[in-house]
Scaffold this active site. Sequence first.
Site, mmCIF file in Angstrom:
data_model
loop_
_atom_site.group_PDB
_atom_site.id
_atom_site.type_symbol
_atom_site.label_atom_id
_atom_site.label_comp_id
_atom_site.label_asym_id
_atom_site.label_seq_id
_atom_site.Cartn_x
_atom_site.Cartn_y
_atom_site.Cartn_z
ATOM 1 N N ARG A 1 -8.026 -0.771 4.699
ATOM 2 C CA ARG A 1 -7.008 0.460 4.302
ATOM 3 C C ARG A 1 -5.576 -0.877 3.914
ATOM 4 O O ARG A 1 -5.381 -0.151 3.003
ATOM 5 C CB ARG A 1 -7.361 1.304 4.990
ATOM 6 C CG ARG A 1 -8.026 2.234 5.473
ATOM 7 C CD ARG A 1 -7.703 3.710 6.462
ATOM 8 N NE ARG A 1 -6.271 3.868 5.926
ATOM 9 C CZ ARG A 1 -5.535 4.138 6.816
ATOM 10 N NH1 ARG A 1 -5.288 3.615 7.413
ATOM 11 N NH2 ARG A 1 -4.417 4.829 6.406
ATOM 12 N N CYS B 1 -4.594 7.465 8.981
ATOM 13 C CA CYS B 1 -5.086 6.996 10.803
ATOM 14 C C CYS B 1 -4.449 7.348 12.339
ATOM 15 O O CYS B 1 -3.866 8.922 12.145
ATOM 16 C CB CYS B 1 -3.568 6.052 10.751
ATOM 17 S SG CYS B 1 -3.713 4.523 10.286
ATOM 18 N N LEU C 1 7.288 19.779 7.116
ATOM 19 C CA LEU C 1 8.483 19.145 6.727
ATOM 20 C C LEU C 1 8.312 19.620 5.388
ATOM 21 O O LEU C 1 8.673 20.427 3.992
ATOM 22 C CB LEU C 1 8.867 17.998 6.910
ATOM 23 C CG LEU C 1 9.991 17.986 8.203
ATOM 24 C CD1 LEU C 1 9.821 16.624 8.747
ATOM 25 C CD2 LEU C 1 10.897 19.438 9.254
ATOM 26 N N ARG D 1 0.088 15.020 13.345
ATOM 27 C CA ARG D 1 0.366 14.594 12.303
ATOM 28 C C ARG D 1 1.012 15.751 11.067
ATOM 29 O O ARG D 1 0.332 16.075 10.243
ATOM 30 C CB ARG D 1 -0.187 13.014 10.709
ATOM 31 C CG ARG D 1 0.023 11.959 12.247
ATOM 32 C CD ARG D 1 -0.686 10.947 11.250
ATOM 33 N NE ARG D 1 0.530 10.332 10.493
ATOM 34 C CZ ARG D 1 0.479 9.012 10.054
ATOM 35 N NH1 ARG D 1 -1.248 8.246 9.878
ATOM 36 N NH2 ARG D 1 0.373 8.202 8.970
ATOM 37 N N PRO D 2 1.818 16.627 11.579
ATOM 38 C CA PRO D 2 2.244 17.587 10.935
ATOM 39 C C PRO D 2 2.527 17.271 9.448
ATOM 40 O O PRO D 2 2.931 16.114 9.021
ATOM 41 C CB PRO D 2 3.048 19.022 12.105
ATOM 42 C CG PRO D 2 3.747 17.368 12.713
ATOM 43 C CD PRO D 2 2.799 16.357 12.552
ATOM 44 N N LYS E 1 1.009 -1.034 0.056
ATOM 45 C CA LYS E 1 0.288 0.038 0.308
ATOM 46 C C LYS E 1 0.976 1.183 0.533
ATOM 47 O O LYS E 1 0.668 2.251 -0.488
ATOM 48 C CB LYS E 1 -0.990 0.515 1.114
ATOM 49 C CG LYS E 1 -1.708 1.632 1.385
ATOM 50 C CD LYS E 1 -2.364 1.808 3.075
ATOM 51 C CE LYS E 1 -1.972 1.413 4.237
ATOM 52 N NZ LYS E 1 -1.146 3.083 4.552
ATOM 53 N N ASN E 2 1.841 1.405 0.466
ATOM 54 C CA ASN E 2 2.972 2.648 1.490
ATOM 55 C C ASN E 2 3.593 2.731 -0.211
ATOM 56 O O ASN E 2 3.758 3.808 0.202
ATOM 57 C CB ASN E 2 3.145 2.481 2.427
ATOM 58 C CG ASN E 2 2.625 2.196 3.509
ATOM 59 O OD1 ASN E 2 1.397 3.076 3.396
ATOM 60 N ND2 ASN E 2 3.077 2.245 4.635
ATOM 61 N N ASP F 1 5.089 0.569 11.346
ATOM 62 C CA ASP F 1 3.663 -0.192 11.379
ATOM 63 C C ASP F 1 4.031 -1.882 12.385
ATOM 64 O O ASP F 1 2.944 -2.145 11.947
ATOM 65 C CB ASP F 1 3.773 -0.377 9.994
ATOM 66 C CG ASP F 1 3.535 0.728 9.590
ATOM 67 O OD1 ASP F 1 3.239 1.719 10.245
ATOM 68 O OD2 ASP F 1 3.301 1.352 8.451
ATOM 69 N N ARG G 1 -4.638 9.387 5.068
ATOM 70 C CA ARG G 1 -3.482 10.552 5.488
ATOM 71 C C ARG G 1 -2.691 10.529 4.155
ATOM 72 O O ARG G 1 -2.319 11.870 3.604
ATOM 73 C CB ARG G 1 -2.660 10.291 5.884
ATOM 74 C CG ARG G 1 -1.385 10.871 6.674
ATOM 75 C CD ARG G 1 -0.954 11.993 7.840
ATOM 76 N NE ARG G 1 0.387 12.583 7.126
ATOM 77 C CZ ARG G 1 0.233 12.936 7.596
ATOM 78 N NH1 ARG G 1 -0.358 14.017 8.443
ATOM 79 N NH2 ARG G 1 1.932 13.495 7.254
HETATM 80 C C1 UD1 Z 1 5.186 6.994 6.665
HETATM 81 C C2 UD1 Z 1 3.284 5.744 6.462
HETATM 82 C C3 UD1 Z 1 2.935 4.938 7.443
HETATM 83 C C4 UD1 Z 1 4.416 4.753 8.410
HETATM 84 C C5 UD1 Z 1 5.215 6.189 8.195
HETATM 85 C C6 UD1 Z 1 6.757 5.875 8.674
HETATM 86 C C7 UD1 Z 1 2.506 6.319 3.737
HETATM 87 C C8 UD1 Z 1 1.518 6.425 3.269
HETATM 88 N N1 UD1 Z 1 2.379 5.937 5.535
HETATM 89 O O1 UD1 Z 1 3.631 8.021 6.595
HETATM 90 O O2 UD1 Z 1 2.657 3.884 7.657
HETATM 91 O O3 UD1 Z 1 4.213 4.032 9.604
HETATM 92 O O4 UD1 Z 1 5.679 6.543 6.984
HETATM 93 O O5 UD1 Z 1 7.423 4.803 8.507
HETATM 94 O O6 UD1 Z 1 3.954 5.584 3.732
HETATM 95 N N2 UD1 Z 1 6.382 14.173 10.722
HETATM 96 C C9 UD1 Z 1 6.536 16.135 11.132
HETATM 97 N N3 UD1 Z 1 6.329 16.986 9.967
HETATM 98 C C10 UD1 Z 1 6.356 16.399 9.320
HETATM 99 C C11 UD1 Z 1 6.274 15.549 8.258
HETATM 100 C C12 UD1 Z 1 6.495 14.401 9.512
HETATM 101 O O7 UD1 Z 1 6.411 16.470 11.863
HETATM 102 O O8 UD1 Z 1 6.369 17.417 7.903
HETATM 103 C C13 UD1 Z 1 6.463 13.799 11.448
HETATM 104 C C14 UD1 Z 1 5.154 12.724 11.721
HETATM 105 O O9 UD1 Z 1 4.160 13.743 12.915
HETATM 106 C C15 UD1 Z 1 6.120 11.664 12.231
HETATM 107 C C16 UD1 Z 1 6.528 11.709 12.156
HETATM 108 O O10 UD1 Z 1 7.120 12.561 10.960
HETATM 109 O O11 UD1 Z 1 5.715 11.646 14.232
HETATM 110 C C17 UD1 Z 1 7.449 10.776 10.834
HETATM 111 O O12 UD1 Z 1 6.454 11.109 9.908
HETATM 112 P P1 UD1 Z 1 6.650 10.164 8.386
HETATM 113 O O13 UD1 Z 1 7.626 9.885 8.202
HETATM 114 O O14 UD1 Z 1 6.452 11.319 7.486
HETATM 115 O O15 UD1 Z 1 4.983 9.246 8.022
HETATM 116 P P2 UD1 Z 1 4.215 9.265 6.789
HETATM 117 O O16 UD1 Z 1 4.614 9.715 5.303
HETATM 118 O O17 UD1 Z 1 2.732 10.016 7.476
#
Ligand code: UD1
Length: 416
Positions: free
Chosen positions: A397, A115, A124, A120-121, A22-23, A305, A91
């Site tokens: 999902r 989720c 970045l 989840r900001p 999926k990811n 995960d 998301r």
């Molecule tokens: C993706 C995966 C998810 C997995 C995660 C970490 C998909 C669809 N989802 O989620 O299944 O658990 O990677 O391997 O691929 N953060 C910030 N600012 C930002 C972006 C992220 O603070 O702009 C923080 C998030 O709040 C979180 C951490 O960084 O605490 C990890 O987020 P990120 O690696 O971006 O995960 P996702 O892409 O949301």
Amino acid sequence: MERYLVRGAGKLSGILPVHGAKNAALPILAASLLCDGCELHNCPRLSDVDAACHILNHLGCSTRWQNETLLIGAGDSRDCSIPDHLMREMRSSIVFLGAMLAKYRQAKLTFPGGCELGPRPIDLHLSSLRKMGVCFEQQGDALYCSVPKELHGASIDLPFPSVGATENIMLAASLAKGDTVIRNAAREPEISDLAGFLNAAGGCVHMEKDGTVRIHGVEKLQHCTYSVIPDRIVGITYLCCAAITGGRITICNTEPNHMRAVFPIFEEMGCRLSIGSHEVSLQAPERLKAARSITTMPYPGFPTDALAPIMALSMVARGTSIFTENIFQNRYKQAWELCRMGAEIRTEGRIAVVRGVEHLHPASVICTDLRGGAALVIAALVTEGVTTIGEIRHIERGYENLPAVLNQAGACITVE
Ligand code: UD1
């Protein structure tokens, strides 16, 4: 509202093929907006993939299934926005931002759903895209994005290797003017798969081992045929299902290399593993031993995960396990539901302490998120009686036909 009825039914055994990731599929679907159509093999049929197809359709692309292949036809839309109801479906809708900016040089969207794993900001994502010439204006819950001059390459140092931010930068950079360098980029296999897809379509993305990604912007991307990597978390979940029942299974169509951070945990718990080039066999002991310490980290560390599925195993293992979650703030929502089944779990911030018990009992529980839902299914496989699991839309999902797959290995799950 559908739910699973899971009857504890003894040891699982058999050979289970693992579906596409999926990811990996979701950012690739966003990237397909930039191609002259594409043919995507091994694409999982999941509600999140449907949600991505709805966004593509809204943006003028056609989508059609041919067995496990998704055919995407190029299209154009004058409406460069994603409506709120589509953004909320998942998301990962935020990953369309980079693709829309690359294609239309503008976008309007609202903040994404998905989720509930704590805040989840997307700071970045936005600060990186700003460096590439994008301006953002927030009005209410809508985000207006524009490129007043040109979308150009940039040198970006990520303070944390965010998966989503890395994907958005790669998508925008693939059609931007000049070169982009991302340092401290995410190194997850799903990132490499996105790079593989972009390159197959004529893009120019180079990933270095130290987490640096270099992207040279090209004029356009062409039609391509691509196959999505197998889902490592689904593979790990199937292994957990067998492990908790004391069973023996083989997962095939998989990429063991992507799961290697989890293998030592299975071994510490007393499972015997046999690892082939595209398959993994697991033979579980009568009773699992606790894995002392499980700490999640960005890839190649232990994946966040996989935490909930492994936590389900530790609930019935001999001894105490300590989990430390370093990626998301609120990953233990499933703990309350697992405790209804007799688990002994204490959580404090990022830490969860699980003392293994001998037996779990059936209960009526609800899924709080995707992987937490998988943990409930794993635990329910060893309850003496019927466990009812509600809110299974979370599971759907990310898992294709989970009840049918597990029933094939000897489980007894009905959907009603
Ligand atoms: C993706 C995966 C998810 C997995 C995660 C970490 C998909 C669809 N989802 O989620 O299944 O658990 O990677 O391997 O691929 N953060 C910030 N600012 C930002 C972006 C992220 O603070 O702009 C923080 C998030 O709040 C979180 C951490 O960084 O605490 C990890 O987020 P990120 O690696 O971006 O995960 P996702 O892409 O949301």
